[in-house]
Design an enzyme around this catalytic site. Structure first.
Site, PDB file in Angstrom:
ATOM      1  N   TYR A 135      35.356  32.073  38.324  1.00 33.75           N
ATOM      2  CA  TYR A 135      35.516  32.021  39.780  1.00 33.75           C
ATOM      3  C   TYR A 135      34.387  31.166  40.361  1.00 33.75           C
ATOM      4  O   TYR A 135      33.305  31.660  40.672  1.00 33.75           O
ATOM      5  CB  TYR A 135      35.429  33.425  40.386  1.00 33.75           C
ATOM      6  CG  TYR A 135      36.613  34.329  40.161  1.00 33.75           C
ATOM      7  CD1 TYR A 135      37.774  33.875  39.546  1.00 33.75           C
ATOM      8  CD2 TYR A 135      36.573  35.659  40.565  1.00 33.75           C
ATOM      9  CE1 TYR A 135      38.846  34.720  39.343  1.00 33.75           C
ATOM     10  CE2 TYR A 135      37.649  36.508  40.372  1.00 33.75           C
ATOM     11  CZ  TYR A 135      38.780  36.037  39.753  1.00 33.75           C
ATOM     12  OH  TYR A 135      39.835  36.877  39.562  1.00 33.75           O
ATOM     13  N   PHE A 152      46.815  39.422  43.766  1.00 40.40           N
ATOM     14  CA  PHE A 152      47.664  38.688  44.709  1.00 40.40           C
ATOM     15  C   PHE A 152      48.630  39.620  45.452  1.00 40.40           C
ATOM     16  O   PHE A 152      49.728  39.214  45.841  1.00 40.40           O
ATOM     17  CB  PHE A 152      48.443  37.568  44.023  1.00 40.40           C
ATOM     18  CG  PHE A 152      47.580  36.462  43.485  1.00 40.40           C
ATOM     19  CD1 PHE A 152      46.358  36.172  44.063  1.00 40.40           C
ATOM     20  CD2 PHE A 152      47.990  35.708  42.393  1.00 40.40           C
ATOM     21  CE1 PHE A 152      45.549  35.144  43.573  1.00 40.40           C
ATOM     22  CE2 PHE A 152      47.197  34.680  41.892  1.00 40.40           C
ATOM     23  CZ  PHE A 152      45.974  34.395  42.485  1.00 40.40           C
ATOM     24  N   GLY A 207      50.752  37.215  47.776  1.00 43.78           N
ATOM     25  CA  GLY A 207      52.160  37.020  47.456  1.00 43.78           C
ATOM     26  C   GLY A 207      52.380  35.734  46.683  1.00 43.78           C
ATOM     27  O   GLY A 207      51.598  35.356  45.809  1.00 43.78           O
TER      28      GLY A 207
END
Length: 301
Positions: free
Chosen positions: A69, A217, A221
């Site tokens: 990340y 998510f 989405g």
């Protein structure tokens, strides 16, 4: 609903092995920029650090992160270290290994089993810790995870890792892992508008076996790493109005309503969005509202 007065304990608690966490946690992926990974522009460092500290002040004690990340200027693990070290005793940091990115940000070949120790040690270095609370093995398309998970189980025996989880798996992979070592959590992509028979079965199996299911998510989405979706069904919008909440809060609340073992790790680099995400843990649906949302998930409407 007043977001500023609600803390993460409103979401309830679960245990990752012997580590109790509030069910509403925090995902670190969006700390590094306006979108994840190499998308968007790098974040403001001061603001990202403030978001992390505000999360802990609001009772968040479960942070999900990874060494991969990072954006052009920011590393999620480095931000966590800078903001929160020395770490609170009750803070659980969960990371994941398997994928990796080179210094230019491009995705590298997924790790071999003998490379996973290097992934673990890199997370240890970046976070400034002598052990990792929980490490998830992210499956990278391989048919069997036994060799990779076995390598992590050896690191657990060596004391570098306290607990293990798996990510992006099917039920058979969970069985494969459990035959090697205890599994405290499963991370798969899943949410109100994301359905799949294998992952729905995993949610059920995890509940039966006392394993945390931690979807990623859940708010984004289909938009995934690029940001939260703005495509909301009329039912979501109507229920949001009824609760004086945002659609994103309704999506998070629905996630938490799927079982006491289901956690949420929404990520944001915005302090206001953080407060809204934490407050979603206090939303309680009526039976009619939950039925309406469940029907959306199953595709019945």
């Amino acid at each position: 609903m007043t977001s500023e007065t609600i803390t993460a304990d409103a979401s309830g608690t679960w245990k990752l092995g012997d580590l109790p966490v509030h069910r509403l946690g925090f995902g670190a992926m969006r700390l590094t920029g306006s979108a994840a990974f190499h998308h968007g522009t790098p974040s403001d460092r001061t603001r990202s650090i403030a978001v992390l500290r505000k999360a802990v002040e609001r009772g968040v004690n479960h942070i999900d992160t990874a060494a991969f990340y990072f954006s052009a200027l920011r590393s999620a693990n480095e931000l966590i270290n800078a903001a929160l070290s020395p770490y609170p005793d009750d803070l659980v940091i969960v990371t994941k290994v398997g994928p990796s990115r080179d210094y230019s940000g491009e995705w590298a070949t997924s790790a071999r089993p003998d490379q996973l120790r290097g992934h673990v040690e890199e997370n240890l270095r970046q976070l400034g810790r002598d052990h990792l609370d929980v490490v998830n093995l992210r499956r990278m398309g391989q048919d069997s995870i036994a060799e990779h998970f076995g390598a992590l189980a050896e690191l657990r025996e060596a004391g570098l890792v306290r607990h293990l989880g798996v990510s992006d798996v099917e039920p058979r992979h969970l069985d494969e892992a459990l035959a090697i070592a205890p599994v405290v959590c499963v991370q798969n992509r899943w949410g109100l508008d994301m359905r799949g028979a294998a992952t729905n079965e995993l949610v059920r199996l995890c509940g039966e076996r006392g394993i945390a299911f931690v979807p990623f998510f859940a708010v984004a989405g289909e938009a995934g790493a690029r940001g939260a979706t703005e495509d909301h069904d009329d039912a979501v919008l109507a229920i949001a109005r009824a609760h004086e909440a945002s659609p994103a809060q309704i999506r998070l609340a629905w996630t938490l309503h799927q079982g006491p073992h289901v956690l949420a790790i929404p990520g944001t680099g915005n302090p206001d969005h953080l407060a809204e995400n934490v407050a979603a843990g206090a939303i309680r649906f009526s039976e009619a509202e939950l039925s309406r949302l469940n029907a959306l998930h199953t595709g019945a409407v």
